[in-house]
Design a protein around this motif. Structure first.
Motif, PDB file in Angstrom:
ATOM      1  N   GLN A 143       0.894  -1.140   0.056  1.00  0.00           N
ATOM      2  CA  GLN A 143       0.047  -0.113  -0.006  1.00  0.00           C
ATOM      3  C   GLN A 143       0.765   1.368  -0.160  1.00  0.00           C
ATOM      4  OE1 GLN A 143      -3.730  -0.212  -0.588  1.00  0.00           O
ATOM      5  NE2 GLN A 143      -3.032   2.080  -1.025  1.00  0.00           N
ATOM      6  N   LEU A 144       2.286   1.122   0.664  1.00  0.00           N
ATOM      7  CA  LEU A 144       2.918   2.774   1.074  1.00  0.00           C
ATOM      8  C   LEU A 144       3.653   2.707  -0.096  1.00  0.00           C
ATOM      9  CD1 LEU A 144       4.808   1.921   4.585  1.00  0.00           C
ATOM     10  CD2 LEU A 144       3.230   4.064   3.926  1.00  0.00           C
ATOM     11  N   ILE A 145       4.496   1.301  -1.245  1.00  0.00           N
ATOM     12  CA  ILE A 145       4.685   1.563  -2.480  1.00  0.00           C
ATOM     13  C   ILE A 145       3.420   2.449  -3.744  1.00  0.00           C
ATOM     14  CG2 ILE A 145       5.682   0.212  -4.853  1.00  0.00           C
ATOM     15  CD1 ILE A 145       6.605  -0.946  -2.052  1.00  0.00           C
ATOM     16  N   HIS A 146       2.236   1.695  -3.482  1.00  0.00           N
ATOM     17  CA  HIS A 146       1.166   2.225  -4.351  1.00  0.00           C
ATOM     18  C   HIS A 146       0.851   3.632  -4.277  1.00  0.00           C
ATOM     19  CE1 HIS A 146      -0.425  -0.568  -6.957  1.00  0.00           C
ATOM     20  NE2 HIS A 146      -0.492  -1.754  -5.811  1.00  0.00           N
ATOM     21  N   ASP A 147       0.818   4.119  -3.152  1.00  0.00           N
ATOM     22  CA  ASP A 147       0.980   5.224  -2.825  1.00  0.00           C
ATOM     23  C   ASP A 147       1.762   6.411  -3.051  1.00  0.00           C
ATOM     24  OD1 ASP A 147      -1.657   4.871  -0.537  1.00  0.00           O
ATOM     25  OD2 ASP A 147      -0.370   4.970   1.125  1.00  0.00           O
ATOM     26  N   ARG A 148       2.946   5.794  -3.600  1.00  0.00           N
ATOM     27  CA  ARG A 148       4.466   6.334  -3.198  1.00  0.00           C
ATOM     28  C   ARG A 148       3.767   7.259  -5.066  1.00  0.00           C
ATOM     29  NH1 ARG A 148       9.612   8.247  -2.887  1.00  0.00           N
ATOM     30  NH2 ARG A 148       8.460   8.045  -0.550  1.00  0.00           N
ATOM     31  N   LEU A 149       3.113   5.432  -5.554  1.00  0.00           N
ATOM     32  CA  LEU A 149       3.200   5.465  -7.453  1.00  0.00           C
ATOM     33  C   LEU A 149       2.000   6.134  -7.146  1.00  0.00           C
ATOM     34  CD1 LEU A 149       4.024   3.982  -9.966  1.00  0.00           C
ATOM     35  CD2 LEU A 149       2.418   2.589  -9.300  1.00  0.00           C
ATOM     36  N   ARG A 150       1.408   6.136  -6.904  1.00  0.00           N
ATOM     37  CA  ARG A 150       0.188   7.583  -7.007  1.00  0.00           C
ATOM     38  C   ARG A 150       0.592   8.736  -6.805  1.00  0.00           C
ATOM     39  NH1 ARG A 150      -2.949   5.399  -4.229  1.00  0.00           N
ATOM     40  NH2 ARG A 150      -4.102   3.854  -5.341  1.00  0.00           N
ATOM     41  N   GLN A 151       1.338   9.223  -6.172  1.00  0.00           N
ATOM     42  CA  GLN A 151       2.035  10.722  -5.931  1.00  0.00           C
ATOM     43  C   GLN A 151       3.087  10.903  -7.056  1.00  0.00           C
ATOM     44  OE1 GLN A 151       4.016  10.514  -2.308  1.00  0.00           O
ATOM     45  NE2 GLN A 151       2.111  11.144  -1.334  1.00  0.00           N
ATOM     46  N   THR A 152       4.141   9.853  -7.829  1.00  0.00           N
ATOM     47  CA  THR A 152       4.660   9.849  -8.176  1.00  0.00           C
ATOM     48  C   THR A 152       3.369  10.225  -9.967  1.00  0.00           C
ATOM     49  OG1 THR A 152       5.899   8.943  -7.807  1.00  0.00           O
ATOM     50  CG2 THR A 152       6.307   9.093 -10.170  1.00  0.00           C
TER      51      THR A 152
END
Length: 135
Positions: A120-129
């Protein structure tokens, strides 16, 4: 047996339609629902992004670079791609799938069995990017 399976399926479908959160574990496989969207299956955390396939792949590369991950393997085929990286000593596997011109699914598996929190943290980072890149 058939009736209990029917009841479980009915509850699961009602949760999908209502937008509730819930999950089902059958054998070693698990599926959960959050806000009417499939979120995990067999350790993978799945999310759909409203961006083209190539944009999402570039976003994954940028997000991994920002997190100081080391990409060890990248395979791109027609409509599908996989990226394997090492992030803080953990193997992270991305499975990217083209759905249509403005929709791409990304599945993330952290470690061997999957960590929903890390995924979920990686998905959040991807979404921000992707949000920054799209502007």
């Amino acid at each position: 047996m058939k009736r209990s399976a029917f009841v479980i399926a009915l509850i699961f479908i009602a949760g999908l339609l209502a937008g509730c959160e819930g999950g089902v574990v059958v054998g070693g496989k698990s599926v959960s629902v959050q806000d009417g969207q499939l979120t995990s299956s067999s350790g993978y955390m799945i999310a759909s992004y409203p961006y083209p396939f190539d944009t999402v792949l570039q976003g994954i590369d940028e997000a991994l670079k920002d997190m100081k991950a080391v990409t060890t393997e990248k395979q791109i085929k027609i409509g599908k791609a996989s990226v394997v990286a090492t992030l803080q000593g953990e193997k992270v596997t991305f499975a990217v799938e083209f759905k249509d011109l403005r929709k791409t699914d990304v599945s993330i598996l952290v470690g061997l069995g999957g960590s929903n929190i890390a995924s979920q943290l990686i998905h959040d980072r991807l979404r921000q990017t992707l949000t920054k890149t799209a502007k």
